[in-house]
Design an enzyme around this catalytic site. Sequence first.
Site, PDB file in Angstrom:
ATOM      1  N   CYS A  62     -83.114   1.440  36.000  1.00 28.38           N
ATOM      2  CA  CYS A  62     -83.775   1.802  37.252  1.00 28.38           C
ATOM      3  C   CYS A  62     -83.079   1.199  38.464  1.00 28.38           C
ATOM      4  CB  CYS A  62     -85.236   1.382  37.213  1.00 28.38           C
ATOM      5  SG  CYS A  62     -85.493  -0.399  36.985  1.00 28.38           S
ATOM      6  N   HIS A  79     -89.611  -2.956  37.209  1.00 31.69           N
ATOM      7  CA  HIS A  79     -89.090  -1.680  37.703  1.00 31.69           C
ATOM      8  C   HIS A  79     -88.591  -1.873  39.133  1.00 31.69           C
ATOM      9  CE1 HIS A  79     -88.540   2.611  37.520  1.00 31.69           C
ATOM     10  NE2 HIS A  79     -89.282   2.812  38.600  1.00 31.69           N
ATOM     11  N   ASP A  82     -88.724   7.533  43.901  1.00 31.37           N
ATOM     12  CA  ASP A  82     -88.330   6.908  42.633  1.00 31.37           C
ATOM     13  C   ASP A  82     -87.337   7.816  41.925  1.00 31.37           C
ATOM     14  OD1 ASP A  82     -88.046   5.508  40.322  1.00 31.37           O
ATOM     15  OD2 ASP A  82     -90.184   5.229  39.954  1.00 31.37           O
TER      16      ASP A  82
END
Length: 705
Positions: free
Chosen positions: A433, A481, A496
Amino acid sequence: MTNDNTNGTKHHWWQRKPLTPEKALGWLELRHLFIGQCLVLLLHLLWMPVWLGLPALLAALWRFQQLRARVLRAGILLRLAAISLVAAGLFLEYGQMLQLEAMIGLLVGIYLLKLLETDSLRDGRVVCGLGFVVLASAFLHDQGPLMAVAAVLTVSWLIGGLVLIAGARARREALRETAWLMGLSLPLMLGLFVLFPRLPPLWNVPQLNEATTGLTDSVSPGDIAALGRSDALAFRARFDGELPATSQRYWRVYTLSLFDGVRWSRATTERLQRALGGASSRYALNSRRVSGEAARHHYELLLEPDPRPWRPSLGAPLASNREARYLVDGTLEGLTSLNTRELLQLASSGAPPSNAPQWMQRLNMLLPDTGNPRAHEFARQLMQQARGDPQQFLRLLFQHFNRNPFHYTLTPPRIEGQSRVDDFLFDSQSGYCTHYASTSVFLARSAGLPARMVAGYLGGESQGSALDGEQELTVRQYDAHAWVEVFYADRWHRFDPTAAVAPERISQGALSLQGQPGFMADAGLRAFTLNNSLLSDLRRHWERFEYRWQRSVVGFRLDEQRNLWQRIFGEFRWEWLVWGMLGLLASVTALGAGLVLWSGRRVSPHAGVRAYRRLVIRLARFGLGPMMGEAPGSHLRRIAIREPGNALALFALADLIEQWLYSDVSNIGVFDSDGVPVHSVQRQWKAHCDELVWKAKKGAVGLTD
């Protein structure tokens, strides 16, 4: 090895026989103290070095050999050398002594080695008292229910040691007295728990410089991927009502605005104040709430200990039950570090912060002057395709990640050099991520859009039921994250990019990554329980119970104490609390005094006295009772002369009752040729009483009628 006493009876060295009369400790007490040390040590071994058990073992062996007269008493030089070796081992283990674990380890080591100089009854009491202190320090590591149960059992054992040293004649007697003392202390303990005011600590314990959350305030691509190997607890949350969807559980911990080409870092308040000037309130506000939009989520966090001040929030934080520091970038900080677990009630928006001053917009457009030329050019082309529309730009970027062979992995290839964004975007196309978030922020800034990276957690495992009216989440390290916030249309918007390449990570949480190399690699047994429905259910029930324990028992602070009084009495007054505590102490004192007076009136007789009285009742039927002031032994020998048929049994009873009443129970018994006791004193007494002849012959005198 055996020894002879004054009566010629042989004893093994392990029998309770003091080294010097009434002053030195014997085998029974030393063994009890050593087992107590082992129990206390077990409470620390999950956090302390395992080798700390070696000093305890060596000290016990030396002391027991001393009891057998095989070694001399440990001198001052030997004891100092032992302490020095323990301190040196702790220094090598931790690198310094001025930190919590090292200081607790030194305290444990001193306690374990105390057995080397423990000879007298007074020394034994000191060892037990020191054991209580070392046991209490275990709660600096953990305050969970298992630790509480283990601590109660260990306290009971230490109290039993004090009872033995005080003169208990056998282990059963010590156990009975310990249970009585623990039972008496239970009402006082519960009363003080409810009534005694919860005061803040008088000092802070130095902590390790390691954060429990695992996140750091500077991140490079791949850092958060390492947290996917761990299932360590980050925090727990309890919501008043329905849980937000998994895809909406973005727990922000801190905001990263500065990029040096390799790492992203925070723009701290102090750093901003030095660069831009102005009052500190321009960048942060100390308060319990901030003005702004209405709160969407209300929840309670159970935070793990952490030397850093970060407090996670579901979107922008708006209010809390304790004064905190609200940073202008949406970060929430506590005013102090967390030395223990703490409950925090929060209200938040569930969305990014809405405000962005001009200086913040300019700050979130800064990029290094060199490096990543292909990414700069790609961003300009993408903005041209979007015709200057930020929302369309982000849509095109999302499509680029989705339609090209980008891969989401916990083990990305290593990228080095000054053009890492270029290497990821056009070459490796494989990452976690942070790779996608870092690249997206870089591209947005290259296209002229203010953007920043946010690091925190996404998701959480549900522990409750919708029927309860309240639900709980457990957030762990593998939920870590990173995502992006882009400013346009007068507010920040969440973006995202991970959803483009791994949508299941967003909709299902981190557990959707099971099977990937490296995921929960350090979790051990827990990784197995996730694939077993029964074990998984048991684990969830236990975690929920543990949460309620932390919330109701460990988290019972002054606010909760005040709320309890208000629920019972309708209002809270300090004088009521003081009078209640004084009344409790007075009641306990009166109860103790009453028990002392009651027990003084009726003292339970010695077992030997009771047995002799039963025999006297039988003898009195035949006119063979004792004379005034006659001792039991003299009485039985006198009637033995009158009853030659029972003389052997009566003489044996006379000898036995004198030993039973006036000697140590552990030294009484019938011994075989090797000195091993074959019968207890009670069984011997009963056997000799059964030898007496009871005949029904009318008119006869003596034991027969």
